[in-house]
Design an enzyme around this catalytic site. Structure first.
Site, PDB file in Angstrom:
ATOM      1  N   GLY A   1      73.162  39.049  28.811  1.00 49.16           N
ATOM      2  CA  GLY A   1      72.606  38.563  27.553  1.00 49.16           C
ATOM      3  C   GLY A   1      72.578  39.680  26.532  1.00 49.16           C
ATOM      4  O   GLY A   1      72.469  40.858  26.884  1.00 49.16           O
ATOM      5  N   SER A   2      72.721  39.323  25.271  1.00 49.28           N
ATOM      6  CA  SER A   2      72.826  40.329  24.218  1.00 49.28           C
ATOM      7  C   SER A   2      72.338  39.782  22.887  1.00 49.28           C
ATOM      8  O   SER A   2      72.890  40.088  21.838  1.00 49.28           O
ATOM      9  CB  SER A   2      74.276  40.762  24.074  1.00 49.28           C
ATOM     10  OG  SER A   2      75.065  39.593  23.856  1.00 49.28           O
ATOM     11  N   GLY A   3      71.286  38.944  22.941  1.00 51.01           N
ATOM     12  CA  GLY A   3      70.675  38.450  21.706  1.00 51.01           C
ATOM     13  C   GLY A   3      69.730  39.509  21.164  1.00 51.01           C
ATOM     14  O   GLY A   3      69.897  40.714  21.396  1.00 51.01           O
TER      15      GLY A   3
ATOM     16  N   TRP B   1      66.523  40.177  21.919  1.00 54.24           N
ATOM     17  CA  TRP B   1      65.796  40.912  22.964  1.00 54.24           C
ATOM     18  C   TRP B   1      66.765  41.629  23.897  1.00 54.24           C
ATOM     19  O   TRP B   1      66.554  42.782  24.263  1.00 54.24           O
ATOM     20  CB  TRP B   1      64.889  39.941  23.713  1.00 54.24           C
ATOM     21  CG  TRP B   1      63.941  40.517  24.749  1.00 54.24           C
ATOM     22  CD1 TRP B   1      63.613  39.917  25.930  1.00 54.24           C
ATOM     23  CD2 TRP B   1      63.147  41.725  24.687  1.00 54.24           C
ATOM     24  NE1 TRP B   1      62.683  40.671  26.609  1.00 54.24           N
ATOM     25  CE2 TRP B   1      62.385  41.794  25.872  1.00 54.24           C
ATOM     26  CE3 TRP B   1      63.036  42.765  23.767  1.00 54.24           C
ATOM     27  CZ2 TRP B   1      61.512  42.854  26.154  1.00 54.24           C
ATOM     28  CZ3 TRP B   1      62.172  43.826  24.042  1.00 54.24           C
ATOM     29  CH2 TRP B   1      61.425  43.851  25.220  1.00 54.24           C
TER      30      TRP B   1
ATOM     31  N   LYS C   1      61.979  33.749  28.801  1.00 52.70           N
ATOM     32  CA  LYS C   1      60.708  33.051  28.580  1.00 52.70           C
ATOM     33  C   LYS C   1      60.991  31.573  28.396  1.00 52.70           C
ATOM     34  O   LYS C   1      61.251  31.106  27.289  1.00 52.70           O
ATOM     35  CB  LYS C   1      59.976  33.640  27.382  1.00 52.70           C
ATOM     36  CG  LYS C   1      59.475  35.064  27.644  1.00 52.70           C
ATOM     37  CD  LYS C   1      58.736  35.657  26.468  1.00 52.70           C
ATOM     38  CE  LYS C   1      58.203  37.051  26.789  1.00 52.70           C
ATOM     39  NZ  LYS C   1      57.606  37.721  25.624  1.00 52.70           N
TER      40      LYS C   1
ATOM     41  N   ALA D   1      61.054  41.727  19.752  1.00 51.68           N
ATOM     42  CA  ALA D   1      62.185  42.638  19.990  1.00 51.68           C
ATOM     43  C   ALA D   1      62.380  43.665  18.875  1.00 51.68           C
ATOM     44  O   ALA D   1      62.583  44.854  19.150  1.00 51.68           O
ATOM     45  CB  ALA D   1      63.459  41.820  20.189  1.00 51.68           C
TER      46      ALA D   1
ATOM     47  N   LYS E   1      53.444  30.327  26.625  1.00 49.19           N
ATOM     48  CA  LYS E   1      52.902  30.796  25.335  1.00 49.19           C
ATOM     49  C   LYS E   1      53.739  30.298  24.154  1.00 49.19           C
ATOM     50  O   LYS E   1      53.248  30.212  23.040  1.00 49.19           O
ATOM     51  CB  LYS E   1      52.741  32.314  25.328  1.00 49.19           C
ATOM     52  CG  LYS E   1      54.017  33.125  25.487  1.00 49.19           C
ATOM     53  CD  LYS E   1      54.718  33.438  24.196  1.00 49.19           C
ATOM     54  CE  LYS E   1      56.108  34.001  24.449  1.00 49.19           C
ATOM     55  NZ  LYS E   1      56.866  34.276  23.234  1.00 49.19           N
TER      56      LYS E   1
ATOM     57  N   ARG F   1      59.251  33.722  16.475  1.00 53.57           N
ATOM     58  CA  ARG F   1      60.153  32.707  15.903  1.00 53.57           C
ATOM     59  C   ARG F   1      59.588  31.308  16.095  1.00 53.57           C
ATOM     60  O   ARG F   1      59.732  30.437  15.234  1.00 53.57           O
ATOM     61  CB  ARG F   1      61.531  32.812  16.570  1.00 53.57           C
ATOM     62  CG  ARG F   1      62.186  34.164  16.362  1.00 53.57           C
ATOM     63  CD  ARG F   1      63.391  34.371  17.259  1.00 53.57           C
ATOM     64  NE  ARG F   1      63.017  34.441  18.663  1.00 53.57           N
ATOM     65  CZ  ARG F   1      63.818  34.854  19.640  1.00 53.57           C
ATOM     66  NH1 ARG F   1      65.067  35.221  19.354  1.00 53.57           N
ATOM     67  NH2 ARG F   1      63.391  34.884  20.885  1.00 53.57           N
TER      68      ARG F   1
HETATM   69  P1  NAD Z   1      68.481  35.197  20.880  1.00 53.84           P
HETATM   70  O1  NAD Z   1      67.717  33.941  20.672  1.00 53.84           O
HETATM   71  O2  NAD Z   1      68.281  36.307  19.895  1.00 53.84           O
HETATM   72  O3  NAD Z   1      70.030  34.938  20.857  1.00 53.84           O
HETATM   73  C1  NAD Z   1      70.672  33.830  21.399  1.00 53.84           C
HETATM   74  C2  NAD Z   1      71.727  34.357  22.339  1.00 53.84           C
HETATM   75  O4  NAD Z   1      72.322  33.265  23.032  1.00 53.84           O
HETATM   76  C3  NAD Z   1      72.857  35.111  21.655  1.00 53.84           C
HETATM   77  O5  NAD Z   1      73.106  36.311  22.337  1.00 53.84           O
HETATM   78  C4  NAD Z   1      74.034  34.161  21.790  1.00 53.84           C
HETATM   79  O6  NAD Z   1      75.262  34.830  21.861  1.00 53.84           O
HETATM   80  C5  NAD Z   1      73.719  33.508  23.101  1.00 53.84           C
HETATM   81  N1  NAD Z   1      74.428  32.254  23.334  1.00 53.84           N
HETATM   82  C6  NAD Z   1      74.730  31.274  22.463  1.00 53.84           C
HETATM   83  N2  NAD Z   1      75.394  30.282  23.101  1.00 53.84           N
HETATM   84  C7  NAD Z   1      75.496  30.656  24.390  1.00 53.84           C
HETATM   85  C8  NAD Z   1      76.061  30.059  25.551  1.00 53.84           C
HETATM   86  N3  NAD Z   1      76.644  28.855  25.499  1.00 53.84           N
HETATM   87  N4  NAD Z   1      75.978  30.716  26.724  1.00 53.84           N
HETATM   88  C9  NAD Z   1      75.372  31.913  26.791  1.00 53.84           C
HETATM   89  N5  NAD Z   1      74.822  32.531  25.735  1.00 53.84           N
HETATM   90  C10 NAD Z   1      74.885  31.899  24.553  1.00 53.84           C
HETATM   91  O7  NAD Z   1      68.198  35.749  22.357  1.00 53.84           O
HETATM   92  P2  NAD Z   1      66.993  36.706  22.851  1.00 53.84           P
HETATM   93  O8  NAD Z   1      65.945  36.861  21.784  1.00 53.84           O
HETATM   94  O9  NAD Z   1      67.593  37.930  23.422  1.00 53.84           O
HETATM   95  O10 NAD Z   1      66.310  35.809  23.970  1.00 53.84           O
HETATM   96  C11 NAD Z   1      66.600  35.870  25.348  1.00 53.84           C
HETATM   97  C12 NAD Z   1      65.327  35.571  26.111  1.00 53.84           C
HETATM   98  O11 NAD Z   1      64.400  36.632  25.868  1.00 53.84           O
HETATM   99  C13 NAD Z   1      64.617  34.279  25.682  1.00 53.84           C
HETATM  100  O12 NAD Z   1      64.115  33.610  26.805  1.00 53.84           O
HETATM  101  C14 NAD Z   1      63.465  34.777  24.828  1.00 53.84           C
HETATM  102  O13 NAD Z   1      62.330  33.926  24.865  1.00 53.84           O
HETATM  103  C15 NAD Z   1      63.139  36.098  25.496  1.00 53.84           C
HETATM  104  N6  NAD Z   1      62.428  37.064  24.646  1.00 53.84           N
HETATM  105  C16 NAD Z   1      62.764  37.246  23.344  1.00 53.84           C
HETATM  106  C17 NAD Z   1      62.067  38.174  22.582  1.00 53.84           C
HETATM  107  C18 NAD Z   1      62.399  38.425  21.142  1.00 53.84           C
HETATM  108  O14 NAD Z   1      61.580  39.012  20.421  1.00 53.84           O
HETATM  109  N7  NAD Z   1      63.566  38.057  20.657  1.00 53.84           N
HETATM  110  C19 NAD Z   1      61.061  38.930  23.162  1.00 53.84           C
HETATM  111  C20 NAD Z   1      60.751  38.732  24.501  1.00 53.84           C
HETATM  112  C21 NAD Z   1      61.448  37.791  25.233  1.00 53.84           C
HETATM  113  P1  13P Z   2      59.572  34.144  19.840  1.00 57.42           P
HETATM  114  O1  13P Z   2      60.658  33.640  20.738  1.00 57.42           O
HETATM  115  O2  13P Z   2      58.649  33.061  19.358  1.00 57.42           O
HETATM  116  O3  13P Z   2      60.102  34.979  18.706  1.00 57.42           O
HETATM  117  O4  13P Z   2      58.667  35.113  20.707  1.00 57.42           O
HETATM  118  C1  13P Z   2      59.123  36.392  21.021  1.00 57.42           C
HETATM  119  C2  13P Z   2      58.314  36.947  22.145  1.00 57.42           C
HETATM  120  O5  13P Z   2      58.448  36.506  23.254  1.00 57.42           O
HETATM  121  C3  13P Z   2      57.338  38.016  21.841  1.00 57.42           C
HETATM  122  O6  13P Z   2      56.739  38.512  23.014  1.00 57.42           O
END
Ligand code: NAD
Ligand code: 13P
Length: 355
Positions: free
Chosen positions: A10-12, A14, A122, A160, A211, A275
């Protein structure tokens, strides 16, 4: 080799922030291969493949712009190749994509025997193997898909972008096997990202999933302009329903986990700056659908709370336990049944009236 080899799946937003932490730590501690592969779901960004941009500029220009990634982090568009010979797998995908990634890993069998995993996801997964179907832990899905692999979890008050800027925060690792918990502590802990490890993996994981439902409710409160006391009430009631649900879903879940970063602290931060909160507010203000708002507001990032709310409330309804969770059910009905958002504060009366 005996060195632990890391693959980030994964590379979003977070996933990229985590790549910065992990890419740094493998060079600071002994016992790790210094090259870290990061699987990127390939897409074009301004006419170029995102992986090529990341590898050339050491920046995820789409999902974490402005943050330099360590040059030992290598972006790879092919999942099986990214995971080849990996001994430590970090799952950090939106929950809707976990099943697909597990299927690919299972088919290609490129991970090292005895590999360990950690889930930063999450959300909940769909239990595709049980005949009844219903939500299951993402960690359970990973274990089932990958030959019984041990899965720890990491979850906390971790927006993140703030962590990528090295602003101090805490997080929680829940382990099943203590040695694996300690190994992942080494991989993630930094002076600005303080890890506490606890032996309640299910509690930590369920906190992170649930949450997001509360955060959508908090966003609705903001959309209605109801103020801080109302939001605090939603946070308190939400936390109580999270505890009740988690303990009913898995009887090993412990109360003190809700006082770790993954519990109360994550509810607070997500209800303030997440978000899910932001889109919950826009849902009330604009009347647009969540799908539309996700597309318009999040630039490819994914909302986790609405589908988790759906899964949790379907699970409760099927067991006639909805009335014990009036806040979750009210948020569900506002999201999916056209209930007016004003009902976010009226659920007790609704519950009484319906009896
Ligand atoms: P993100 O929401 O920023 O990005 C979405 C990702 O999904 C992108 O990397 C995209 O390329 C990918 N994607 C799109 N279509 C896809 C497919 N068909 N197959 C696979 N990947 C695909 O992602 P994130 O924020 O890194 O979230 C990942 C997890 O981490 C989630 O469960 C999120 O709740 C959790 N998380 C996020 C944060 C935060 O602040 N962003 C913090 C803690 C935990
Ligand atoms: P959101 O997906 O609502 O941005 O939450 C990010 C998160 O998990 C913070 O701990």
């Amino acid at each position: 080799s005996a060195l632990e080899k890391v693959c980030i799946i994964g590379s979003g937003n977070w996933g990229s922030a985590v790549a910065k932490i992990v890419g740094g730590n493998v060079t600071h501690h002994e016992g790790f291969d210094q090259k870290v592969n990061m699987w990127v779901f390939e897409e074009q960004f301004e006419g170029q493949p995102l992986t090529q941009i990341i590898n050339a500029r050491h920046e995820n220009v789409k999902y974490l712009p402005g943050i330099r990634l360590p040059s030992n982090v290598h972006a790879e568009p092919d999942l099986a190749r990214a995971a080849r010979d990996a001994s430590l797998l970090i799952f950090v995908l939106p929950h809707q994509f976990i099943a697909g990634a597990c299927r690919t890993l299972k088919e290609h069998r490129t991970i090292r025997p005895g590999a360990k995993a950690i889930s930063l996801v999450k959300g909940l997964a769909a239990d595709e193997t049980s005949s009844g179907s219903g939500p299951c832990l993402v960690s359970s899905l990973i274990t089932k898909s990958l030959n019984g692999i041990d899965v720890s979890v990491l979850s906390g008050a971790n927006i993140a972008n703030e962590i990528a800027e090295e602003k101090f925060s805490e997080t929680t690792i829940g382990y099943r096997n203590r040695r694996n918990g300690e190994l992942f502590y080494q991989l993630f802990n930094t002076p600005y990202f303080q890890v506490n490890i606890v032996n309640d993996p299910c509690g930590v994981e369920l906190c992170g999933a649930l949450k997001n439902i509360v955060a959508i409710g908090a966003g609705m409160v903001d959309g209605l302009g109801l103020g801080e006391n109302t939001k605090a009430a939603i946070i308190r009631i939400g936390l109580m329903e999270m505890m009740k649900f988690a303990k009913q879903f898995d009887s090993t879940v412990r109360d003190d986990t809700f006082f770790e970063s993954c519990g109360i602290a994550d509810v607070i931060t997500t209800c303030a700056g997440g978000r899910n909160r932001r889109v919950g507010e826009a849902f009330v203000r604009t009347g647009k659908s969540f799908e539309e708002l996700e597309r318009e507001m999040l630039n490819g990032q994914k909302l986790q709370g609405t589908s988790t709310c759906q899964d949790v409330c379907d699970y409760l309804s099927q067991r006639n336990r909805g009335p014990e969770f009036p806040l979750f059910m009210t948020i569900h009905d506002i999201c999916f049944r056209g209930l007016a958002p004003e009902n976010i504060t009226k659920f007790n009366r609704r519950q009484t009236n319906s009896k």
